[in-house]
Scaffold this active site. Structure first.
Site, PDB file in Angstrom:
ATOM      1  N   VAL A  96       4.723   6.534  12.336  1.00 36.23           N
ATOM      2  CA  VAL A  96       3.764   6.867  13.404  1.00 36.23           C
ATOM      3  C   VAL A  96       2.734   7.859  12.872  1.00 36.23           C
ATOM      4  O   VAL A  96       3.097   8.912  12.338  1.00 36.23           O
ATOM      5  CB  VAL A  96       4.493   7.495  14.618  1.00 36.23           C
ATOM      6  CG1 VAL A  96       3.507   7.723  15.763  1.00 36.23           C
ATOM      7  CG2 VAL A  96       5.653   6.629  15.077  1.00 36.23           C
ATOM      8  N   LYS A 128       7.526   0.747  11.790  1.00 35.68           N
ATOM      9  CA  LYS A 128       7.490   1.052  13.232  1.00 35.68           C
ATOM     10  C   LYS A 128       8.066  -0.071  14.079  1.00 35.68           C
ATOM     11  O   LYS A 128       8.708   0.168  15.094  1.00 35.68           O
ATOM     12  CB  LYS A 128       6.072   1.375  13.663  1.00 35.68           C
ATOM     13  CG  LYS A 128       5.038   0.350  13.297  1.00 35.68           C
ATOM     14  CD  LYS A 128       3.962   0.945  12.427  1.00 35.68           C
ATOM     15  CE  LYS A 128       3.290  -0.144  11.611  1.00 35.68           C
ATOM     16  NZ  LYS A 128       2.228   0.310  10.783  1.00 35.68           N
ATOM     17  N   GLY A 143       0.833   7.813  10.307  1.00 34.36           N
ATOM     18  CA  GLY A 143       0.736   7.979   8.853  1.00 34.36           C
ATOM     19  C   GLY A 143       1.123   9.374   8.412  1.00 34.36           C
ATOM     20  O   GLY A 143       2.264   9.798   8.574  1.00 34.36           O
ATOM     21  N   THR A 168       0.830  -1.207   0.000  1.00 27.15           N
ATOM     22  CA  THR A 168       0.000   0.000   0.000  1.00 27.15           C
ATOM     23  C   THR A 168       0.870   1.264   0.000  1.00 27.15           C
ATOM     24  O   THR A 168       0.681   2.172  -0.819  1.00 27.15           O
ATOM     25  CB  THR A 168      -0.903   0.001   1.259  1.00 27.15           C
ATOM     26  OG1 THR A 168      -1.618  -1.220   1.279  1.00 27.15           O
ATOM     27  CG2 THR A 168      -1.880   1.155   1.254  1.00 27.15           C
ATOM     28  N   GLY A 192      -3.161   4.454   5.472  1.00 24.66           N
ATOM     29  CA  GLY A 192      -3.655   4.658   4.105  1.00 24.66           C
ATOM     30  C   GLY A 192      -2.552   5.087   3.163  1.00 24.66           C
ATOM     31  O   GLY A 192      -1.561   5.706   3.569  1.00 24.66           O
ATOM     32  N   LYS A 211       4.393   2.277  18.038  1.00 18.75           N
ATOM     33  CA  LYS A 211       4.367   3.715  17.733  1.00 18.75           C
ATOM     34  C   LYS A 211       4.627   4.565  18.982  1.00 18.75           C
ATOM     35  O   LYS A 211       5.389   5.532  18.933  1.00 18.75           O
ATOM     36  CB  LYS A 211       3.024   4.068  17.097  1.00 18.75           C
ATOM     37  CG  LYS A 211       2.825   3.427  15.724  1.00 18.75           C
ATOM     38  CD  LYS A 211       1.387   3.523  15.268  1.00 18.75           C
ATOM     39  CE  LYS A 211       1.187   2.929  13.881  1.00 18.75           C
ATOM     40  NZ  LYS A 211      -0.226   2.756  13.543  1.00 18.75           N
TER      41      LYS A 211
END
Ligand code: HSE
Length: 434
Positions: free
Chosen positions: A138, A111, A140, A20, A308, A211
């Protein structure tokens, strides 16, 4: 003005991992050949992934293909090595080490790698003068790493706390708003691409723990100490607790926090109740949120996408831009050779409020036995809710406590569990600090 070399340099980017995030990054850089925050140019030259033939929505034929990420990291055609393979060990770690050993800048979203091996990688990076950057690891696309590494350097951070796992937040939000069961919603989070390849990492709290371990190291200038993180996931959060919490004016969130007390640091992930109007309760879906408290900057709140393709790839681009501009900082606030592993804070020194759910037998004296057990443990009740009798004379009772030593709450749970009137193990959920 930036030096001419910076303004004109073409940076050759090697991307390992085309999932992704990797796919999103490659597509962005191909479609935006003008991405040149420092005046130079970032061009993807080589890629590497598990499968060369997997269908993709971009053409990999224009890049050099590498079966081995180490060879991509070491290639003279790679100026910046971007590691998006994932996993704390294995090929990701070996390839990152190979790049750093050659003094090559590394950008990663990994992470687990940074939380579990951050100190040794920081030493390697700094020994070879190579930047090691992980904004995408962390929250995104929400710039938590830069905020702590750069903006908060002028202050002393006291605590960082928030919601760091989009999958769990999505699940909790959906369970509450649509009265849906946990398993049903998890499948949906996986389909939307929020969840890790192994969703246990999300729902078990491990992803959030990675994270918050990284944020703690950045906030307090210490070595990441994942082994000392206290971790509880969302697997045991029931729809019943979500409903009862709402009746008491709360929502349940998976919180991750790190705080400093003396020379100790506590790093924890667990479900927690937050008042419905609280920014954590108002953080819904896959969104992430973070409070940073400092000595001179009392409170900062940031909220944004934590997962995402687009946001995470944008965070990688921000790190690439830092390399292109020549920004140099220690990986974790202090030079890696000075990083110490923090001592965990003893539970005996921690206080908090809690929610307790009990299933008791509907008989005279049951409530008296419950309140007596709490009194004996030294725990005082803040609010109380008794629901109508269920099947077979069982009564759900819910209470919240005043702020008290956590050891006393644990003692109360042990005493309550031992009562003959209490039919199931008491369910304890902490209440988030305001
Ligand atoms: N699985 C992670 C999450 C993705 O749900 O937040 C981003 O790290």
């Amino acid at each position: 003005m930036l030096p001419d070399l910076v303004m004109s340099k073409v940076w050759k980017i090697g991307v390992a991992g085309l999932g992704t995030v990797g796919g999103g990054l490659v597509k962005y850089l191909v479609e935006h050949p003008g991405f040149a925050p420092a005046g130079g140019k970032a061009v993807v030259t080589g890629v590497c992934a598990r499968s060369r033939s997997r269908p993709r929505d971009f053409d990999i034929a224009t890049f050099d293909w590498y079966d081995d990420p180490v060879l991509l990291a070491q290639s003279p055609q790679t100026d910046i090595f971007v590691e998006l393979i994932g996993g704390s060990d294995g090929p990701a770690k070996v390839a990152v080490e190979a790049a750093l050993a050659l003094g090559k800048p590394v950008v990663t979203a990994n992470k687990a790698l940074i939380a579990e091996h951050g100190a040794e990688l920081a030493r390697l990076a700094e020994a070879h003068g190579a930047p090691l950057l992980f904004e995408a690891a962390v929250m995104g696309g929400t710039p938590a790493v830069k905020m702590l590494r750069e903006a908060m350097v002028g202050d002393e951070v006291i605590s960082v706390a928030g919601i760091l796992n989009g999958t769990c937040n999505y699940i909790l939000t959906e369970m509450e708003s649509h009265e849906r069961a946990f398993a049903d919603v998890l499948g949906e989070a996986q389909a939307k691409g929020y969840a890790e390849a192994d969703p246990t990492m999300d729902i078990g709290g491990f992803d959030a723990a990675h994270k918050i371990t990284i944020l703690a190291a950045l906030a307090f200038g210490c070595a990441p100490n994942y082994a000392a993180a206290e971790i509880e996931g969302v697997e045991r959060v029931e729809l019943l607790d979500i409903r009862l919490a709402r009746e008491l004016g709360y929502r349940i969130r998976l919180t991750a926090s790190a705080e400093k007390a003396g020379d100790g640091i506590s790093v924890r992930v667990h479900p927690a109740l937050a008042p419905i109007a609280h920014p954590l309760s108002q953080t819904v879906g896959a969104t992430n949120a973070l409070f940073i408290k400092g000595v001179r900057i009392p409170r900062i709140f940031i909220q944004g996408p934590g997962a995402g393709e687009g946001p995470t790839a944008a965070a990688c681009c921000a790190d690439i831009a830092d390399v292109m501009t020549g920004a140099v900082r220690p990986v974790f606030q202090k030079p890696a050779t000075q990083l110490k592993t923090p001592k965990p804070i003893d539970a005996a020194h921690r206080t908090g409020q809690a929610y307790l759910r009990l299933m008791v037998r509907d008989e005279a004296g049951a409530l008296a036995a419950v309140t007596e057990a709490l009194a004996e443990a030294g725990v005082s009740i803040d609010s109380f809710l008794q629901k109508p009798v269920e099947d077979e004379g069982r009564v759900p009772i819910v209470l919240t406590t005043h702020e008290v030593a956590e050891t006393k709450i644990m003692d109360a749970v042990t005493r309550l569990a031992a009562l003959p009137q209490v039919l199931e193990s008491p369910r304890l959920i902490r209440i988030a600090r305001a």
